[in-house]
Every structure is written in structure tokens, then in C-alpha cells.
Design an enzyme around this catalytic site. Structure first.
Site, short mmCIF file in Angstrom:
data_model
loop_
_atom_site.label_atom_id
_atom_site.label_comp_id
_atom_site.label_asym_id
_atom_site.label_seq_id
_atom_site.Cartn_x
_atom_site.Cartn_y
_atom_site.Cartn_z
N GLU A 62 0.77 -1.17 -0.08
CA GLU A 62 -0.07 0.00 -0.17
C GLU A 62 1.04 1.18 -0.09
OE1 GLU A 62 -2.60 3.12 0.13
OE2 GLU A 62 -2.83 0.93 -0.31
N GLN A 63 0.69 2.11 -0.98
CA GLN A 63 1.34 3.39 -0.93
C GLN A 63 1.21 4.24 0.03
OE1 GLN A 63 0.71 5.70 -4.67
NE2 GLN A 63 -1.14 5.96 -4.28
N ARG A 103 -16.36 4.53 3.06
CA ARG A 103 -15.31 3.89 2.53
C ARG A 103 -14.43 3.44 3.65
NH1 ARG A 103 -10.24 4.38 0.58
NH2 ARG A 103 -9.60 2.88 -1.14
N TYR A 125 -27.21 10.26 0.58
CA TYR A 125 -27.57 8.81 1.34
C TYR A 125 -27.02 9.02 2.67
CZ TYR A 125 -23.49 6.99 -0.95
OH TYR A 125 -22.27 7.12 -1.37
N ASP A 157 -10.50 -0.71 -10.40
CA ASP A 157 -10.26 0.59 -11.49
C ASP A 157 -9.17 0.46 -12.23
OD1 ASP A 157 -12.51 1.68 -10.40
OD2 ASP A 157 -11.56 3.05 -9.06
#
Length: 388
Positions: free
Chosen positions: A33-34, A105, A208, A286
């Protein structure tokens, strides 16, 4: 037949889900993970039934409620002027196992990270990757020097993927002519457990609730000629979305007035990658198929990818598995990307006969045939990759 070890580049939703799925199948996984640490990055997202099927398959569905996920009851389309209802998609009509959730998220990342840790995935943070090289033993070149090797390397490193460039050449992204502001606000309007799309000429606002309903996620999209950089983290002045949406009334206006911190995101079209794999290297999420946010499928597609890739690797030798993975996923990815692009046009109709006719048709269908409207999404929501 499966690889004995793997490197996953990227600690987002797809990367964490894949790392967990592979580790549970006996693969020794290192996740790069960067970022220096996992933190409160991003905003709200929607987990539709097709993505939930993967979380359920990983044994993580119960953990959603513990992290404040809100179960969605409806998708409501509203007119911008006063906020009046145009149509309502009743999500409670879905089968009981096809639930829909709204959550932050960061909360989903936390849930997936803990699952990966329990599965003995090794984490390396502040690990920036410069390039990825396919081969019998694929290599990862680190930005600060040094190389890592594993039998499998998966690039789950997002829209600016190093792996995508390696397998497909320079990205052919183009500005869509749309920008999105993203913000979180307190739920001062008692927002119900639904995704609300307030539609206006050339723009729309999605809202939402999150975190047990205490917060509301806002995404305000406007068509414009001025280019904006791609990415979530470009700060902007809250006065700008208020100015852009000055014609919106009702609760949409109230929510925009509450915005104190906002980011601006330039929306770009990316072609679905032609090549998702080559000699022990694969793309996921993505990195393979960036999509506009108008169908709320980015996270769900990444979850689907993760499950299918892990499953293929248990069925076939490595390179055959990667070929099977791309074959299983690419047509669905293309359909979702195309459908998402088309939704912006439908949300942004200008005032006049076409807008009147379209909204009238939605009102009639929503009232007289609500089940038919919902079944139109069966191809998306009823798709369960865990039963493949």
C-alpha cells in the site's frame, strides 16, 4: 495448481478482498500500500446486492452493521426545483438476500483490513511501486529501489494504475465534461435510508445516509467545459457547489448550505482495458475498468473481480486462470461502464418537452409498475459471482 505466493499492489477495497480470498485458499500474500497508513480516506459508497454477495461469501456481512452501515430502502428520483418525487425504486421488493447498504469507504476498508489480517496477509505500507514486470516469476520494481518477486502479482492500484500502463500502454482517458463535488454533512434533514438523486438541467445531486444515519454523503455533479483534475482529494471552496446548484430547492438546498469541507473531482472517461493479464500479472478493479459514479458500481465491481480471480486461481493453472478471469469479467465490466455513462444524460435533461415526457413516464411506471422497474436491474443486482 494455484500460486503459492502473491503480491497485491493496492490496499483498497478490491485489493484487500482479493488478499483475503487468496490467503484463505492457502496463498502467502503480501499487500503493498503506497499510503503510510490506512486512514479515513474517501466518503460514502453504496454496496448493492451483487457486491454484498462477495462480502457474504467472505463472511463479512454481519460486520457491516457494526460499522454503521445503513440498509437502503429505496432509490428516489426527485426534481430539482422543489425536491418533489419523480419516481421511487423500492429496494424492499428485492429478495431478502439481495440487500443494499450505504456506508463510509473507510469503514469498509477497516472491515476488509481486519479480515485480511486474520487471514495472515502481510502488509507493507508506504510502499510505492514504480513498475510491474510480467514473467515466469513476475517482478515489482519499488520506487525507492529494490525489487519484489512472486508467482502472482495483482495490480489493484486504481485509476492511475502502474500495472494498467504496463499491460496496455498509456491510458487514453478524456475529460467527460463533468465534475463532482463530494462532502459529508450531519444529518440535519432527517434523511431517510434511501439514495436520493435530485435531477436538474445539466447537473444532479446524490445524497444518502451513513454511520447509523448520523451523517449524509453528498455527491454534486455538474456539466461544465472547464477541466478538473481526476482524484478524490482536491479541496475546493464550499461556495462553489452552492453557487453551481443555486437553483435547487427543498432539502437539496438545505444540505448544500451545511457543507463546510468539500473536494472537487474531475470525471474522466477511461476505456475498459483491453488486456487484464499477462504472464503472472493481473489487473483488478479500477485498474482494469474505471467507471463514472452514476451507477454506484465501482466498489461492487472490485469485489466481484476479487472473488472471480481467486476462484479461477483455484480451478486452473496460473496463466490459464488469468485468461479465464478476464474472459469472465470483461463483458460485464463494459456493460456497467456504458450504462453508468448513460445515466448522466438521463439525470441532466434540460427543461422542455423531452424532460417533461421522460419524468412523466418515470412517474407512471413508478406508480403503476414498481416491480417492473426494479426487475430492469436484475442483470446488475441479481448477479452473484459466488455461485458461479
Amino acid at each position: 495448481m494455484k500460486p503459492s505466493n502473491a503480491i497485491v499492489v493496492g490496499g483498497g477495497i478490491g485489493g484487500l478482498a482479493l488478499a483475503t480470498a487468496l490467503a484463505r485458499r492457502g496463498v502467502a500474500v503480501t499487500l503493498l500500500e503506497q499510503a503510510a497508513r490506512f486512514s479515513e480516506i474517501g466518503a460514502g459508497l453504496q454496496i448493492s446486492p451483487n457486491g454484498l454477495a462477495v462480502l457474504r461469501g467472505l463472511g463479512l456481512e454481519r460486520g457491516l452493521a457494526a460499522r454503521g452501515a445503513v440498509r437502503g430502502q429505496a432509490v428516489r428520483l426527485c426534481d430539482y426545483a422543489k425536491g418533489g418525487q419523480v419516481a421511487r425504486l423500492d429496494l424492499t421488493r428485492l429478495p431478502e438476500d439481495q440487500r443494499y447498504y450505504f456506508l463510509h469507504r473507510a469503514d469498509l476498508i477497516d472491515l476488509l483490513r481486519e479480515a485480511a489480517q486474520r487471514a495472515n496477509v502481510s502488509f507493507e505500507t508506504d510502499a510505492q511501486v514504480a513498475s510491474i514486470h510480467p514473467g515466469a516469476l513476475p517482478q515489482v520494481q519499488m520506487a525507492r529501489g529494490g525489487r519484489r518477486r512472486a508467482e502472482l502479482v495483482v495490480a489493484a492500484d486504481g485509476i492511475h494504475s502502474v500495472g494498467r500502463i504496463q499491460l496496455n500502454g498509456a491510458d487514453q482517458a478524456r475529460f467527460s465534461g463533468q465534475v463532482a463535488w463530494r462532502a459529508l454533512i450531519p444529518n440535519v434533514v432527517n434523511h431517510p435510508p434511501e439514495a436520493r438523486v435530485t435531477m436538474g438541467p445539466g447537473k444532479h445531486l446524490v445524497s444518502y445516509p451513513l454511520r447509523d444515519g448520523h451523517m449524509v454523503n453528498l455527491v454534486a455533479v455538474e456539466e461544465r467545459d472547464d477541466w478538473a483534475a481526476e482524484g478524490w482529494h482536491h479541496s475546493d471552496d464550499p461556495a462553489n457547489p452552492r453557487r453551481a446548484f443555486a437553483g435547487f430547492g427543498g432539502e437539496a438546498a438545505q444540505m448544500l448550505e451545511m457543507v463546510q469541507d468539500v473536494t472537487l473531482w474531475g470525471l474522466h472517461h477511461h476505456p475498459v482495458a483491453a488486456n487484464w493479464q499477462a504472464e503472472g500479472v493481473a489487473l483488478l478493479g479500477d485498474a482494469a475498468h474505471p467507471t463514472l459514479p452514476f451507477l454506484a458500481q465501482g466498489a461492487n465491481m472490485a469485489l466481484e473481480d476479487a472473488w472471480v480471480l481467486a476462484d479461477c486461481l483455484t480451478r486452473y493453472p496460473r496463466d490459464a486462470a488469468l485468461t479465464a478471469y478476464q474472459s469472465a469479467r470483461i463483458d460485464r465490466a463494459r456493460r456497467i461502464v456504458k450504462t453508468s455513462e448513460g445515466n448522466a444524460t438521463r439525470y441532466h435533461l434540460r427543461s422542455g418537452p423531452i424532460r417533461f415526457a421522460a419524468h412523466t413516464g418515470l412517474r407512471i411506471a413508478s406508480t403503476l409498475a414498481p416491480g417492473t422497474m426494479l426487475r430492469a436491474f436484475d442483470w446488475l443486482y441479481a448477479h452473484d459471482v459466488t455461485k458461479g
